[in-house]
Design an enzyme around this catalytic site. Structure first.
Site, mmCIF file in Angstrom:
data_model
loop_
_atom_site.group_PDB
_atom_site.id
_atom_site.type_symbol
_atom_site.label_atom_id
_atom_site.label_comp_id
_atom_site.label_asym_id
_atom_site.label_seq_id
_atom_site.Cartn_x
_atom_site.Cartn_y
_atom_site.Cartn_z
ATOM 1 C CG HIS A 289 10.404 -6.339 -9.066
ATOM 2 N ND1 HIS A 289 10.761 -5.474 -7.649
ATOM 3 C CD2 HIS A 289 10.556 -7.136 -9.807
ATOM 4 C CE1 HIS A 289 11.630 -6.559 -7.412
ATOM 5 N NE2 HIS A 289 11.838 -7.614 -8.778
ATOM 6 C CD GLU A 290 11.249 -9.394 -12.693
ATOM 7 O OE1 GLU A 290 11.992 -9.000 -12.261
ATOM 8 O OE2 GLU A 290 10.046 -9.995 -11.805
ATOM 9 C CG HIS A 293 14.867 -6.163 -11.496
ATOM 10 N ND1 HIS A 293 15.942 -6.030 -10.653
ATOM 11 C CD2 HIS A 293 14.510 -7.403 -11.446
ATOM 12 C CE1 HIS A 293 15.404 -6.900 -9.479
ATOM 13 N NE2 HIS A 293 14.883 -7.245 -9.361
ATOM 14 C CD GLU A 350 15.071 -9.322 -6.601
ATOM 15 O OE1 GLU A 350 14.302 -8.390 -6.445
ATOM 16 O OE2 GLU A 350 16.033 -9.555 -7.753
ATOM 17 C CG ASP A 354 10.302 -4.437 -4.165
ATOM 18 O OD1 ASP A 354 9.476 -5.276 -4.891
ATOM 19 O OD2 ASP A 354 10.723 -4.840 -3.379
HETATM 20 ZN ZN LIG Z 1 13.576 -8.917 -8.641
#
Ligand SMILES: [Zn+2]
Length: 452
Positions: A289-290, A293, A350, A354
């Site tokens: 997830h990070e 980003h 986000e 995900d």
């Molecule tokens: Zn996030």
């Protein structure tokens, strides 16, 4: 209330604020002073110890021009009330019970649906974390984050990076030039795990047993001076934006870094005793997830060195936008609380993260021994355990008032859609649980979004 509302209206909405170009507005101090004539910037900056600056970065110019106008249209008495209210309201949680209870009654009960205050020890712990979190964090890490855990986490991050690179190589919608740049960015990530290499020093901060509020004010003053002292110096990229006990993680585009405090490296996210399926489905997906980003609709506008600078060909960017548009529209359709809609534009970054997170974590999991096997544990196959672990991360319960508020303010989707949204786009989930047309999480193949 009237003044506050007028000022609030002069702010961009949350979707606009996600555009890094809109909130980056550089002015010379002279230009900005003439735009906001009622406000004396020069003496203001002097009073707040900011010296020798000839330019300012303003995230919301309209706010300041509106404020400048209101300074001449509102009476001094109105401003006194306005500022007094702000002071009392912001300090209420640290004052005597009358203030604290009144503050809780509105912000906790009315706005968030909270039935009772958290116990005092939990609130005070939060204050200590906010004020001297890097000292608290040292004690916390010594006790709860072993060198062995750090080593394991480093290995996981590296495995995810390998899996992400392979996905970039295989993208059918991106050309070789952009792929090259994407991989360069992926391999430039600064990785921060558990706790910082050097601990922040709180010399100069005086905490006493005399008064709680005085300690709060001293801490605020210390933090302010710490920030101001950075002016004119090189950026310190070793600095952390979260304290080690924090149960959270972040990607910071201007440092191009991924950061995982020791607080999230605990069960159910991370556990040295458990199997790879459970690990990759939880903290693995957080790592992914990070990382994603760095390549979501916001992060993709920053280059490997953290500068806001385009590295995409027009064609590839167009393809990317079409892919992310599908994610936006999907989430626009999700509803909670009698048909209140998720805001697909607000939550886009986000949701991309995900979806990318679970995808990359799954690929990395498939490279492990357990990922290649079919041996069940407790009646579940490795793939099933991977997805169950993901779902366990998102188990939560929330009051209606809080959920309604987050729907308009939080860039994250409600937990249920963070869990189910990505999975209903993800083919391996269909195979793991034999999901068929007519099942609640089923989507026809051409409606399954896929970005990274
Ligand atoms: Zn996030």
């Amino acid at each position: 209330m009237r003044m506050e509302t007028e000022l609030a209206k002069a702010n961009m909405d949350r979707v606009e604020m996600r555009d890094p170009y809109k909130v980056y507005n550089k002015f010379s101090l002279n230009d900005f002073s003439s735009k906001t004539g009622q406000f004396d910037w020069k003496s203001f900056l002097e009073k707040v110890s900011i010296k020798n600056q000839d330019s300012v970065l303003v995230s919301q110019p309209l706010y300041f021009t509106t404020l400048s106008k209101m300074l001449s249209t509102e009476s001094i008495d109105n401003w006194k009330v306005y500022l007094k209210w702000h002071l009392v309201s912001s300090m209420a949680p640290f004052l005597s019970s009358d203030f604290d209870n009144e503050n809780f009654d509105f912000y906790g009960k009315t706005m968030r649906g909270q039935q009772e205050q958290k116990p005092r020890w939990k609130r005070v712990l939060g204050v200590v974390d906010g004020a001297v979190g890097m000292q608290l964090g040292k004690m916390y890490s010594d006790k709860y984050f072993t060198p062995k855990a750090k080593e394991r986490m480093q290995e996981l991050v590296n495995n995810l990076q390998v899996a992400f690179e392979a996905r970039i190589n295989n993208l059918d919608w991106m050309g070789d030039d952009t792929k090259q740049k994407a991989k360069e960015k992926l391999h430039s990530f600064i990785k921060k795990i558990g706790y910082p290499d050097k601990w922040k020093n709180y010399d100069g901060l005086t905490i006493s047993r005399n008064s709680f509020i005085e300690n709060i004010l001293a801490s605020n003053q210390f933090d302010y001076e710490f920030e101001v002292s950075k002016l004119g110096k090189p950026v310190d990229k070793s600095e952390w934006g979260m304290t080690p006990p924090t149960v959270n993680a972040y990607y910071n585009p201007v440092f191009n870094e991924i950061v995982f405090p020791a607080g999230i490296l605990q069960y159910p996210f991370f556990d040295l005793q458990t199997d790879d399926a459970s690990i990759y489905g939880a903290i693995g997906a957080v790592i992914g997830h990070e990382m994603t980003h760095g390549f979501d609709d916001q992060g993709c506008q920053y280059a490997a060195d953290g500068n806001l600078k385009n590295w995409w060909t027009d064609k590839d960017k167009k393809n990317f936008d079409a892919k992310t548009k599908m994610v936006k529209e999907q989430f626009d359709h999700y509803t909670i609380l009698d048909n209140k809609h998720v805001n697909g534009a607000l939550t886009l970054g986000e949701n991309i993260a995900d979806l990318g997170g679970i995808t990359i974590a799954y690929d990395a999991f498939k490279m492990t021994e357990q990922g290649k096997s079919t041996t069940p544990i407790d009646g579940f196959t490795p793939d099933q355990r991977f997805f169950l672990s993901w779902a366990q991360v998102w188990r939560n319960n929330i009051r209606d008032e809080e959920a309604a508020q987050r729907l308009v303010t939080d860039p994250h989707s409600p937990g249920i859609f963070r869990c189910n949204g990505p999975l209903s786009n993800f083919n391996p989930f269909y195979s793991a649980f034999n999901v068929k047309e007519g099942d609640k999480m089923y989507k026809p193949e051409n409606e399954r979004a896929k970005v990274w």
